[in-house]
Structure formats: structure tokens, C-alpha cells
Write a protein that holds these residues in place. Sequence first.
Motif, PDB file in Angstrom:
ATOM      1  N   ARG A  78      27.727-102.098  66.325  1.00 12.78           N
ATOM      2  CA  ARG A  78      26.818-101.338  67.186  1.00 12.78           C
ATOM      3  C   ARG A  78      27.567-100.840  68.433  1.00 12.78           C
ATOM      4  NH1 ARG A  78      22.633-105.184  68.016  1.00 12.78           N
ATOM      5  NH2 ARG A  78      22.188-104.814  65.813  1.00 12.78           N
ATOM      6  N   LEU A  79      28.435-101.678  68.959  1.00 10.65           N
ATOM      7  CA  LEU A  79      29.241-101.298  70.124  1.00 10.65           C
ATOM      8  C   LEU A  79      30.350-100.325  69.736  1.00 10.65           C
ATOM      9  CD1 LEU A  79      29.440-104.896  71.535  1.00 10.65           C
ATOM     10  CD2 LEU A  79      28.490-102.975  72.824  1.00 10.65           C
ATOM     11  N   ALA A 127      29.093-108.387  75.561  1.00  6.75           N
ATOM     12  CA  ALA A 127      30.071-108.243  76.648  1.00  6.75           C
ATOM     13  C   ALA A 127      31.461-108.649  76.184  1.00  6.75           C
ATOM     14  CB  ALA A 127      29.638-109.077  77.854  1.00  6.75           C
ATOM     15  N   VAL A 128      31.554-109.748  75.426  1.00  2.00           N
ATOM     16  CA  VAL A 128      32.850-110.188  74.912  1.00  2.00           C
ATOM     17  C   VAL A 128      33.411-109.162  73.935  1.00  2.00           C
ATOM     18  CG1 VAL A 128      34.053-111.938  73.544  1.00  2.00           C
ATOM     19  CG2 VAL A 128      32.341-112.637  75.223  1.00  2.00           C
ATOM     20  N   LEU A 129      32.588-108.762  72.971  1.00  2.00           N
ATOM     21  CA  LEU A 129      33.073-107.832  71.950  1.00  2.00           C
ATOM     22  C   LEU A 129      33.374-106.460  72.545  1.00  2.00           C
ATOM     23  CD1 LEU A 129      30.764-108.739  68.926  1.00  2.00           C
ATOM     24  CD2 LEU A 129      33.056-109.588  69.454  1.00  2.00           C
ATOM     25  N   GLY A 130      32.538-106.010  73.488  1.00  2.00           N
ATOM     26  CA  GLY A 130      32.807-104.738  74.131  1.00  2.00           C
ATOM     27  C   GLY A 130      34.125-104.752  74.885  1.00  2.00           C
ATOM     28  N   HIS A 131      34.404-105.856  75.552  1.00  2.00           N
ATOM     29  CA  HIS A 131      35.681-106.031  76.260  1.00  2.00           C
ATOM     30  C   HIS A 131      36.856-105.895  75.288  1.00  2.00           C
ATOM     31  CE1 HIS A 131      38.214-108.003  79.464  1.00  2.00           C
ATOM     32  NE2 HIS A 131      38.928-108.343  78.398  1.00  2.00           N
ATOM     33  N   GLU A 132      36.763-106.553  74.134  1.00  2.00           N
ATOM     34  CA  GLU A 132      37.853-106.493  73.156  1.00  2.00           C
ATOM     35  C   GLU A 132      37.958-105.117  72.506  1.00  2.00           C
ATOM     36  OE1 GLU A 132      40.056-108.809  72.989  1.00  2.00           O
ATOM     37  OE2 GLU A 132      38.924-110.142  74.307  1.00  2.00           O
ATOM     38  N   ILE A 133      36.821-104.461  72.296  1.00  2.00           N
ATOM     39  CA  ILE A 133      36.842-103.106  71.732  1.00  2.00           C
ATOM     40  C   ILE A 133      37.597-102.168  72.674  1.00  2.00           C
ATOM     41  CG2 ILE A 133      35.376-101.102  71.234  1.00  2.00           C
ATOM     42  CD1 ILE A 133      33.330-103.119  70.057  1.00  2.00           C
ATOM     43  N   TYR A 201      29.958 -99.450  77.289  1.00  2.00           N
ATOM     44  CA  TYR A 201      29.623 -99.486  75.859  1.00  2.00           C
ATOM     45  C   TYR A 201      28.339-100.283  75.633  1.00  2.00           C
ATOM     46  CZ  TYR A 201      34.408 -97.802  74.915  1.00  2.00           C
ATOM     47  OH  TYR A 201      35.564 -97.087  74.871  1.00  2.00           O
ATOM     48  N   MET A 202      28.181-101.393  76.378  1.00  2.00           N
ATOM     49  CA  MET A 202      26.949-102.178  76.267  1.00  2.00           C
ATOM     50  C   MET A 202      25.728-101.315  76.568  1.00  2.00           C
ATOM     51  SD  MET A 202      28.000-105.751  78.173  1.00  2.00           S
ATOM     52  CE  MET A 202      26.340-106.435  78.000  1.00  2.00           C
ATOM     53  N   ALA A 205      24.941 -98.833  73.898  1.00  2.00           N
ATOM     54  CA  ALA A 205      24.412 -99.455  72.685  1.00  2.00           C
ATOM     55  C   ALA A 205      23.054-100.104  72.906  1.00  2.00           C
ATOM     56  CB  ALA A 205      25.402-100.501  72.172  1.00  2.00           C
ATOM     57  N   GLY A 206      22.515 -99.994  74.139  1.00  2.00           N
ATOM     58  CA  GLY A 206      21.176-100.507  74.408  1.00  2.00           C
ATOM     59  C   GLY A 206      21.133-101.923  74.926  1.00  2.00           C
ATOM     60  N   TYR A 207      22.256-102.469  75.374  1.00  2.00           N
ATOM     61  CA  TYR A 207      22.275-103.827  75.928  1.00  2.00           C
ATOM     62  C   TYR A 207      22.182-103.788  77.448  1.00  2.00           C
ATOM     63  CZ  TYR A 207      23.614-105.612  71.360  1.00  2.00           C
ATOM     64  OH  TYR A 207      23.624-105.943  70.028  1.00  2.00           O
ATOM     65  N   ASP A 208      21.649-104.862  78.004  1.00  2.00           N
ATOM     66  CA  ASP A 208      21.566-104.994  79.455  1.00  2.00           C
ATOM     67  C   ASP A 208      22.945-105.385  79.987  1.00  2.00           C
ATOM     68  OD1 ASP A 208      21.066-105.616  82.099  1.00  2.00           O
ATOM     69  OD2 ASP A 208      19.163-106.630  81.673  1.00  2.00           O
TER      70      ASP A 208
END
Length: 517
Positions: A78-79, A127-133, A201-202, A205-208
Amino acid sequence: MHHRTVAAARSFFVTSIALLAGACSVNPVTGNRELVLVSEQQELQMGEQAYFTSQQSQGGEYDIDPELTRYVRDVGHRLAAVSDRKLPYEFVILNNSVPNAWALPGGKIAINRGLLTELDSEAELAAVLGHEIVHAAARHSAQQVTRGMLSQALVLATAVVASDTDYGALAVGGAGLAAQLVNTRYGRGAELESDRYGMEYMARAGYDPQGAVDLQQTFVRLNDGHQPDWLSGLFASHPPSQERVEANRATAAALPAGGRLGREEYRQQMQRTLNAEAAYALYDEGRKALSDGDRKTALARANEALDRLPEEAHFHALRGDVRLLDKNYKDAITNYTRAMERRDRFFYYHLQRGLARRETGDLQGARADLERSRELMPTAPAELALGSIAEREGRIDTAIEHYKVVAKAGGDAGQSAARSLARLELPRQPGAYFATQCGADGDGNLVVAVQNRAPVAVSGVVVAIDVTDSAGNVRRLTRELGGTLASGGVGRVNTGIGPYTGGHCPVGVVNARIVER
């Protein structure tokens, strides 16, 4: 300095500047122009080739909760769908209690079980996955590789001008290079960049984005609690700090408010893994006890862990490791077999069963296990053991090839392999293990200095001297160096042959005996 050397150095720098100017590219995330000497195709190849081996070196895939794996992959994709760079992103959970996550070039991303158990919401996971992306999308690994290339180029340029105990530690060859990629440490700028754009990115993708603030606050709390695994994992290069909390808070304030937090959903998805956390804690205690030499405690913790989670293969392997050290090879083989029945695609079980089978004399079975282990991840212990088996079977050339692989790796295994290699090669080509130098005594007779470059002590060193008479005929004479010559040691023999007036040194070592095994 000679003017030709200066000219060569200037030419090198001019050529380098031209190449570097042509290698500037636009960062897909920030839009800034940056120096990257790695092409996108090379990035993709590096990530693809290193991904599976990197998983092996970090404990293998966490596969006993496939629903959790699907959930993490869904969040990751999703991210990735809203990222600034389209890559063949992949996401995997690793069976490792250290709280860590990493990204390889080309979008190959991993997160450890030990980090997932510390998170509190789907937004924190994002947040973790977005950082790595962002690390992958912004080519941070490629930039690090480029810096390594530049360091080597600068060393070369200077030379011209001057005229001059994770599993990864077992890896050799390409597996060792994969481990280096996983352990890449990014600079402060790259980490803050990944924090900032990961939050963007969060939001897309609709994340807070508040999830990223909560995440950093959790990390600061754990860091202040002096949990060393955090600094050895995710934040080794840029530890959590109040600065990063405030930076994330400022970024969140500039992004659209609201969005998905997903606390309840995350807890539901994590329930099975959280229920297993106590079993993994017992296993980790057992591993530590074993590394401290306390086999009794290690076995007790393995048994307790298995009572709680009998399907986990790592726990069976810990049992096997204790029994292997106790020289209870039959039971060790049973334990490793049970581990493989539950998870066949992890190198360590095959490696350890191969070592146990070798001790029982089952060389054929040992060789099959070790070769399978090497297919999954090449390691120094497997290569050493395969070398010893080949040697016992009389396949000396094959043994030499295995020992050569390990000798290049250094460390204790490398030293052991180098000694085995010298034992096999020195009788065949003694000259390769010695350096000679010629001189003359007071009467003009030839004196030969011999340095032992083998990693073992030797005796009976014989040097051959090619002597040419006045008619141009060449005859070979030999002289033996008395005593024992330690590794690195230098001995001298007065040949009694003269006169020696300097120039060509007509000497070579033709024989030696190893006295140190």
C-alpha cells in the motif's frame, strides 16, 4: 616526483572528474542531483541476488504465522504504490528477536519479528516500512556503494600521486557481500530524509503520520532504558533521539490531519506472534547460555520453549546444538532432522546435521547436507567440512578448492583453512610458500636467506641453485637449511658456492616438511 607521474596523476583526476560529472543523477524522492555510480539495473541485480542470502544470515523467514506475513506485505505494498519510484518491492518477516528492519537496493525489504512485537499500531508499522521504502526509492544503498567506490578511487589516486555473532559472520563469498549490504549504515541526512518522506508516503496511503511520532517516542523510551539490541539493530548509524521526535512532529503538522492508526487491527494480527513471545524469549536465553558454555541451561530453555511452541524449528536446532557439543551425535542428528521437517529451507539445520553426520563417519550423508547448506548460504564451516571430507576420500584437488574459499575469508576458520591448504599444497609446490634472497659472505660465496610464508612451521627446507660454468653448462646443486623454520621466520644457508657477485638470484625452494599440524 617525476614529471610523467605527475602527468599520469593529472590525467587520472581529469578522467575521474569527467566520469563523475556524467554519473550525476536525480534523486527520485527529493529531486536533488546526486552522484551515483551504480545503474538502476545494477541496483536491481544486487538486491535480487542478495535478498535470499540476507534472509538466511538473519535467521530465515518467520513462517509460522503466514497471516501476519500477508498483513505486513499488504501494508508494505500500500505504501510502495504511492512511493516516488516504482520498483519490484518485496517484504518479508525474519525470525529474529533483534528489533531491526532493513532495505536492500531495488526494494527488497525485511522486518524482524522482534521489531513487530514492539509496535503498537498499523500506523507505526507503516512508519517503519515507509522509512525503509524511502531508503530504496531514494537510492541510499546505491549512494553508499558509490561512496565505497569513491574511497577506493581516492586511495588509488593517492597511490599514483605518491608513487607508491549472527549467522552473517559465517558467510563467505557472495554471501559475505550480501551481509555487508544488510549492515550498511546510512548517514544522518539519509535517515532524516527517510523519516520525512516515509511520513509523506504514510499520508498518501491514508495513514495518520502521528504513527511515526509515536514510533520515535517508543524508540527513545527503549533507548533510554538501555536495551543494547536497539542500538545494534535499527538505529546503529543514527540512534533515536528527541531531535527525531521533534522533526517527525513538525513533519506531521505539515501533513493532512487524521488517517488510519489501526491499533485494534494490528493487535489482532499480532496476537499469535505475541502469544509465542515467551517461547522465543526462552529460546534466546538458551542461545545465550550456549554461547556462554552453559549447555545444561541451554538444553533446559530449549525444552521449555518447545513445550510452548513445538512447531518452531529453531528450538529443535538448539537442542541439536547442545547434543552436538556433548558429542551425542545420534540425538543431534534427530533434532536437526526434526528442525528440517518443519523448515527445510534454512541453511543452518543442514549445516549442523552435516557436521554431526561427518563425526559418525557417514561421509556421503554429511556431504549431501553440507552441499545443501551451501546452496542456501555459502559459509566457512560448510566449506571447511566439505574440504575435510574430500581430503579423507582422497579427492585432494577438490579439498584444496574448498580450503581456498575459506582461507580468503580470514578469522579463525580462515586460519584453519590456510593451514590445511598449506599441508596439501606445500609438498606439491613448495616454492609458492617461500621467499628467497641472495647475498655473499666475506669470501664471496653465495648465502641464501629463506623466509617461510606458510602458516605452519617447517623443517628440511631444501634450496636448489642453478650454477652455470664457463662453458655455459647449467647444473643444479641443492643445499638443506638445518633446523625448524617458524611461520614468518627467516633462515640462512651458506651454499659454499662462489663467487656470487650480485644480480640474478638463481635459487628456489624445492622441498620442505611441515612439522606443525
